[in-house]
Design an enzyme around this catalytic site. Structure first.
Site, PDB file in Angstrom:
ATOM      1  N   ASP A   1       0.813  -1.224   0.000  1.00 41.09           N
ATOM      2  CA  ASP A   1       0.000   0.000   0.000  1.00 41.09           C
ATOM      3  C   ASP A   1       0.843   1.270   0.000  1.00 41.09           C
ATOM      4  OD1 ASP A   1      -2.476  -1.523   0.275  1.00 41.09           O
ATOM      5  OD2 ASP A   1      -1.870  -1.835   2.345  1.00 41.09           O
TER       6      ASP A   1
ATOM      7  N   LYS B   1       2.440   2.016  -5.160  1.00 36.93           N
ATOM      8  CA  LYS B   1       3.127   1.445  -6.326  1.00 36.93           C
ATOM      9  C   LYS B   1       2.385   1.746  -7.623  1.00 36.93           C
ATOM     10  CE  LYS B   1       3.011  -2.630  -4.413  1.00 36.93           C
ATOM     11  NZ  LYS B   1       2.567  -2.251  -3.067  1.00 36.93           N
TER      12      LYS B   1
ATOM     13  N   GLN C   1       1.765  -6.208  -3.061  1.00 38.32           N
ATOM     14  CA  GLN C   1       2.072  -6.222  -1.630  1.00 38.32           C
ATOM     15  C   GLN C   1       3.388  -5.486  -1.341  1.00 38.32           C
ATOM     16  OE1 GLN C   1       1.352  -9.621  -2.974  1.00 38.32           O
ATOM     17  NE2 GLN C   1      -0.790  -9.202  -2.645  1.00 38.32           N
TER      18      GLN C   1
ATOM     19  N   GLY D   1      -3.965  -4.406  -4.369  1.00 38.96           N
ATOM     20  CA  GLY D   1      -4.719  -3.330  -5.001  1.00 38.96           C
ATOM     21  C   GLY D   1      -3.853  -2.128  -5.290  1.00 38.96           C
ATOM     22  N   HIS D   2      -4.067  -1.514  -6.445  1.00 40.63           N
ATOM     23  CA  HIS D   2      -3.379  -0.277  -6.807  1.00 40.63           C
ATOM     24  C   HIS D   2      -4.440   0.771  -7.115  1.00 40.63           C
ATOM     25  CE1 HIS D   2       0.280  -2.461  -6.926  1.00 40.63           C
ATOM     26  NE2 HIS D   2       0.127  -3.001  -8.110  1.00 40.63           N
TER      27      HIS D   2
END
Length: 427
Positions: free
Chosen positions: A13, A16, A223, A40-41
């Site tokens: 988080d 990225k 991650q 998640g991005h």
């Protein structure tokens, strides 16, 4: 031309997606090399916000080929839903490539993940319940289902039978659940075959040929370093290798082809899920970081645990990844504090420790040793160069760079694509 690895240097988080998107217009391929839809991005383009879970961030960059590598585990329903959502918003997803060797998250993997986590009770790991871990376990146990298996019904059926022989025993006798029918699983998986077929490719060959042709390839980790199955805060980790070495195995390229490894660092620290977190805050400062930083998981929707910057973790990430650069994100969130604590070491049983403890027990007992840096109150979101930052913000960045062991080449001063200060080019 370079092959670059871009990865999280904390617990994930870190931002990225923004970093990948920033480079997306300058690279030819963006490759996810591990993880699944537990990563998640969030990418902000203009006034549009995109939440990506399984797709590489490069999917938003015209001219860039996004690739899902062999080290990723793929939930077909999630992937197709994500593609459909982007298509509806006018994003061209036709260039996507998926490795035929990537493993499929089956319905029974999801079931096993959820019932196992509930069974663990207070000892739970804090998984997303999306079947990631059980799918990687099947891969290691050699009973996994790969994308290419969707195109041979006989092989697919045999593999599902083999996997369910054991899992149904566990579900019925240990967890008091119904057995899962082989035919039902095979039928559901075969429904995805034609929908995925246009994207399936020998991505190892494609990527190596691209590098031989002097194309720029960016490998994007999900991650973060401290969630790596081998090098993270085990057992509170993910089931794959987000560290730089994972790019080689998860995409099928040799380490000699990688020229730069970029670590993404948040200007403070966050974590989702269970596990040790030395600088975690349980006070008003922690709540302010959560609120100002919008610290809610893109994939899970869970509030992130928040704490001050941890230089011990940053140094560790530099070492195990061989980092050449840092991208520091969310510096703007720290605006308004009179002074900002930075963890420079740990105290463990009365001893000062400046490197990440080897022992899990020691890390659980680690207490942060802080240095306090002067804060700033000026708005920094319009800053276009390092010199535009307030002096105290400049000093904060310089201090983090010195403590972390690698140069900071870019700084995020806001969520937008253009709210970034580039100090040194990554390309």
């Amino acid at each position: 031309m370079p092959a670059l690895v871009l990865l999280g240097a904390q617990w994930g988080d870190e931002g990225k997606g923004k970093a990948t998107d920033l480079l997306g217009g300058s690279v030819d391929y963006v490759v996810r090399y591990q993880g699944g839809n537990n990563a998640g991005h969030t990418v902000v383009v203009g006034d549009q916000k995109y939440a990506l879970h399984l797709l590489p961030s490069g999917i938003l960059s015209p001219g860039c080929t996004p690739v899902i590598g062999n080290g990723v585990v793929v939930d077909p329903s999630v992937l197709l839903s994500e593609l459909s959502g982007l298509n509806a918003r006018g994003v061209d997803t036709s260039k996507l490539l998926i490795s035929g060797n990537a493993h499929i998250i089956t319905p029974y993997n999801v079931t096993v993940d959820k019932v196992t986590e509930r069974f663990l009770g207070k000892r739970k790991i804090g998984t997303t319940g999306r079947g990631i871990g059980p799918t990687y376990a099947d891969k290691i146990n050699r009973v996994g289902i790969r994308v290419q298996d969707l195109y041979d019904e006989s092989i697919l059926t045999q593999k599902v039978e083999a996997a369910l022989d054991v899992k149904n025993q566990m579900l019925t006798k240990l967890y008091n659940r119904r057995a899962i029918a082989v035919e039902q699983v095979v039928e559901e998986l075969l429904e995805y075959a034609d929908k995925l077929r246009p994207y399936v490719a020998d991505t190892v060959l494609v990527l190596n040929q691209a590098l031989e042709d002097d194309k720029v390839v960016l490998f994007e980790g999900g991650q973060g370093t401290l969630l790596d199955i081998d090098h993270g805060t085990y057992p509170f980790v993910t089931s794959s290798n987000p560290t730089a070495g994972g790019a080689c195995t998860g995409a099928g390229v040799g380490p000699t082809k990688i020229s730069r490894v970029i670590g993404i660092l948040k200007a403070y620290t966050t974590r989702v899920g269970s596990g040790p977190f030395p600088t975690e805050l349980f006070d008003a400062d922690g709540e302010a970081l959560r609120r100002i930083g919008g610290e809610r998981g893109v994939t899970t929707g869970r509030d992130r645990r928040c704490g001050w910057f941890d230089a011990v973790i940053a140094r560790y990430a530099t070492r195990v990844n061989g980092l050449t650069d840092f991208f520091l994100t969310k510096l703007d969130v720290l605006t308004g504090w009179d002074e900002i604590p930075v963890c420079v070491a740990y105290e463990i049983d009365g001893r000062r420790v400046e490197e990440l403890p080897y022992s899990q027990t020691d890390f659980h007992h680690a207490k942060p040793v802080y240095e306090y840096l002067p804060g700033w109150s000026e708005d920094i979101t319009k800053a276009k160069s390092f010199s535009d930052l307030p002096k105290n913000a400049q000093n904060y960045v310089k201090a983090l760079e010195e403590m972390s062991g690698a140069p900071i080449s870019a700084i995020g001063v806001g969520p937008g694509r253009d709210e970034t200060i580039e100090i040194n080019s990554f390309l």
